[in-house]
Design a protein around this motif. Structure first.
Motif, PDB file in Angstrom:
ATOM      1  N   UNK A 128       8.294  29.137  13.017  1.00 45.34           N
ATOM      2  CA  UNK A 128       7.824  29.804  12.277  1.00 45.34           C
ATOM      3  C   UNK A 128       6.856  29.391  10.700  1.00 45.34           C
ATOM      4  N   UNK A 129       7.635  27.771  10.942  1.00 46.56           N
ATOM      5  CA  UNK A 129       7.375  27.143   9.241  1.00 46.56           C
ATOM      6  C   UNK A 129       5.684  26.776   9.909  1.00 46.56           C
ATOM      7  N   UNK A 130       5.991  26.253  10.781  1.00 43.49           N
ATOM      8  CA  UNK A 130       4.443  25.472  11.576  1.00 43.49           C
ATOM      9  C   UNK A 130       3.421  26.440  11.864  1.00 43.49           C
ATOM     10  N   UNK A 131       3.623  28.054  12.482  1.00 47.36           N
ATOM     11  CA  UNK A 131       2.452  28.866  12.392  1.00 47.36           C
ATOM     12  C   UNK A 131       2.086  29.515  11.117  1.00 47.36           C
ATOM     13  N   UNK A 132       2.917  29.325  10.546  1.00 48.09           N
ATOM     14  CA  UNK A 132       2.545  29.958   8.719  1.00 48.09           C
ATOM     15  C   UNK A 132       2.103  28.901   7.602  1.00 48.09           C
ATOM     16  N   UNK A 133       1.841  27.721   8.115  1.00 48.49           N
ATOM     17  CA  UNK A 133       1.122  26.798   7.573  1.00 48.49           C
ATOM     18  C   UNK A 133      -0.303  26.340   7.826  1.00 48.49           C
ATOM     19  N   UNK A 134      -0.213  26.286   9.237  1.00 48.66           N
ATOM     20  CA  UNK A 134      -1.624  26.179  10.330  1.00 48.66           C
ATOM     21  C   UNK A 134      -1.937  27.626   9.676  1.00 48.66           C
ATOM     22  N   UNK A 135      -1.185  28.583   9.738  1.00 46.13           N
ATOM     23  CA  UNK A 135      -2.327  30.099   9.082  1.00 46.13           C
ATOM     24  C   UNK A 135      -2.823  29.885   7.622  1.00 46.13           C
ATOM     25  N   UNK A 136      -1.952  29.201   6.707  1.00 50.56           N
ATOM     26  CA  UNK A 136      -2.604  29.057   5.268  1.00 50.56           C
ATOM     27  C   UNK A 136      -3.283  27.540   5.121  1.00 50.56           C
ATOM     28  N   UNK A 137      -3.111  27.025   6.213  1.00 47.61           N
ATOM     29  CA  UNK A 137      -4.170  25.670   5.867  1.00 47.61           C
ATOM     30  C   UNK A 137      -5.844  25.391   6.498  1.00 47.61           C
ATOM     31  N   UNK A 138      -5.920  26.884   7.222  1.00 49.65           N
ATOM     32  CA  UNK A 138      -7.165  27.613   7.569  1.00 49.65           C
ATOM     33  C   UNK A 138      -7.471  28.184   7.018  1.00 49.65           C
TER      34      UNK A 138
ATOM     35  N   UNK B  73      -0.012  23.343  19.648  1.00 47.12           N
ATOM     36  CA  UNK B  73      -0.016  24.935  19.708  1.00 47.12           C
ATOM     37  C   UNK B  73      -0.548  25.202  18.567  1.00 47.12           C
ATOM     38  N   UNK B  74      -0.149  24.577  17.445  1.00 48.97           N
ATOM     39  CA  UNK B  74      -0.589  25.234  16.038  1.00 48.97           C
ATOM     40  C   UNK B  74      -1.736  24.240  15.429  1.00 48.97           C
ATOM     41  N   UNK B  75      -2.117  22.761  15.892  1.00 52.99           N
ATOM     42  CA  UNK B  75      -3.161  22.451  15.762  1.00 52.99           C
ATOM     43  C   UNK B  75      -2.778  21.597  14.515  1.00 52.99           C
ATOM     44  N   UNK B  76      -1.670  20.712  13.553  1.00 56.53           N
ATOM     45  CA  UNK B  76      -1.444  20.568  12.907  1.00 56.53           C
ATOM     46  C   UNK B  76      -1.403  18.968  13.004  1.00 56.53           C
ATOM     47  N   UNK B  77      -1.527  18.516  11.975  1.00 48.51           N
ATOM     48  CA  UNK B  77      -2.041  16.706  11.896  1.00 48.51           C
ATOM     49  C   UNK B  77      -0.524  16.333  11.796  1.00 48.51           C
ATOM     50  N   UNK B  78       0.100  16.069  12.154  1.00 50.53           N
ATOM     51  CA  UNK B  78       1.488  15.277  12.883  1.00 50.53           C
ATOM     52  C   UNK B  78       1.460  13.626  12.340  1.00 50.53           C
ATOM     53  N   UNK B  79       1.765  13.364  11.305  1.00 49.43           N
ATOM     54  CA  UNK B  79       1.289  11.809  11.246  1.00 49.43           C
ATOM     55  C   UNK B  79       2.704  10.825  10.958  1.00 49.43           C
TER      56      UNK B  79
END
Length: 227
Positions: free
Chosen positions: A110-120, A158-164
């Motif tokens: 859920x956090x991954x999805x929300x962060x992706x939305x907020x970053x976009x 799925x979420x397009x996050x930059x996992x480093x």
């Protein structure tokens, strides 16, 4: 103020010297290790001498505390890099994206999805670490060890996050080395380059196991008076 800056510089030099000695002694893979100065619970007046002494990477646990402390400091020191190293509630994600440069505590879908939305929405793509509950402790945040590698994949695909990287906090009262080694092994399986592990009492062990980032607070700022 000059005495406080000199004291901060001496504390930074002491820790960074120990970090470099550990890196050389153990032959850890990273060519350098990033020091994250954990300034949680310390006010702007306590942090400023460390900024004056040249430290630029800091870690904060709480969004609200960072919101009160850092905007003013960043006006004077705009090159600060601020890591969120405490648990993040989804209702604070928008503020976190606005305040921080790196999110280290991504630990659920859920956090991954929300962060992706907020970053976009904000036009940002902040680097993120996935927090792993490396000791399987019920009271601690973090994705389970068994789910970590697949979670990294989903965050990316799925979420397009930059996992480093991966981040962990080993169990209290137990040797930290095996937990750090386990995180390093997970990092290789997940295809990440960075490992945020090790704090004031065990950062040299973390470096021996391949840490790229260590989170040091009390060894720099002194004992905290509040949680």
């Amino acid at each position: 103020m000059a005495d406080r800056v000199n004291g901060a510089r001496a504390a930074l030099d002491y820790i960074t010297t120990r970090m470099e000695k550990a890196r050389r002694r153990f032959g850890a893979p990273p060519e350098s290790v990033e020091l994250i100065a954990v300034s949680k619970t310390f006010d702007a007046e306590a942090v400023r001498p460390f900024l004056e002494a040249g430290q630029r990477v800091f870690g904060e646990n709480r969004v609200q505390e960072a919101k009160e402390k850092w905007p003013g400091l960043r006006e004077a020191f705009p090159d600060v890099v601020l890591h969120l190293i405490g648990p993040l509630q989804t209702n604070k994600a928008r503020e976190a994206v606005a305040l921080f440069d790196v999110i280290e505590t991504l630990d659920r879908e859920k956090l991954a999805g929300v962060l992706a939305e907020e970053m976009q929405r904000a036009g940002k793509r902040l680097p993120c670490f996935v927090q792993v509950n490396i000791g399987g402790e019920e009271q601690k945040a973090g994705i389970s060890v068994d789910e970590a590698v697949d979670f990294v994949r989903r965050c990316r695909e799925v979420h397009g996050l930059d996992i480093v990287g991966l981040m962990c906090i080993p169990p209290d009262g137990q040797p930290a080395g095996p937990y750090f080694a386990h995180l390093a092994a997970l990092g290789k399986l997940a295809g990440v380059e960075n490992l945020s592990m090790g704090m004031s009492g065990d950062f040299e062990t973390a470096i021996a196991m391949g840490a790229t980032h260590v989170r040091v607070g009390s060894a720099l700022f002194g004992r905290r008076t509040q949680l």
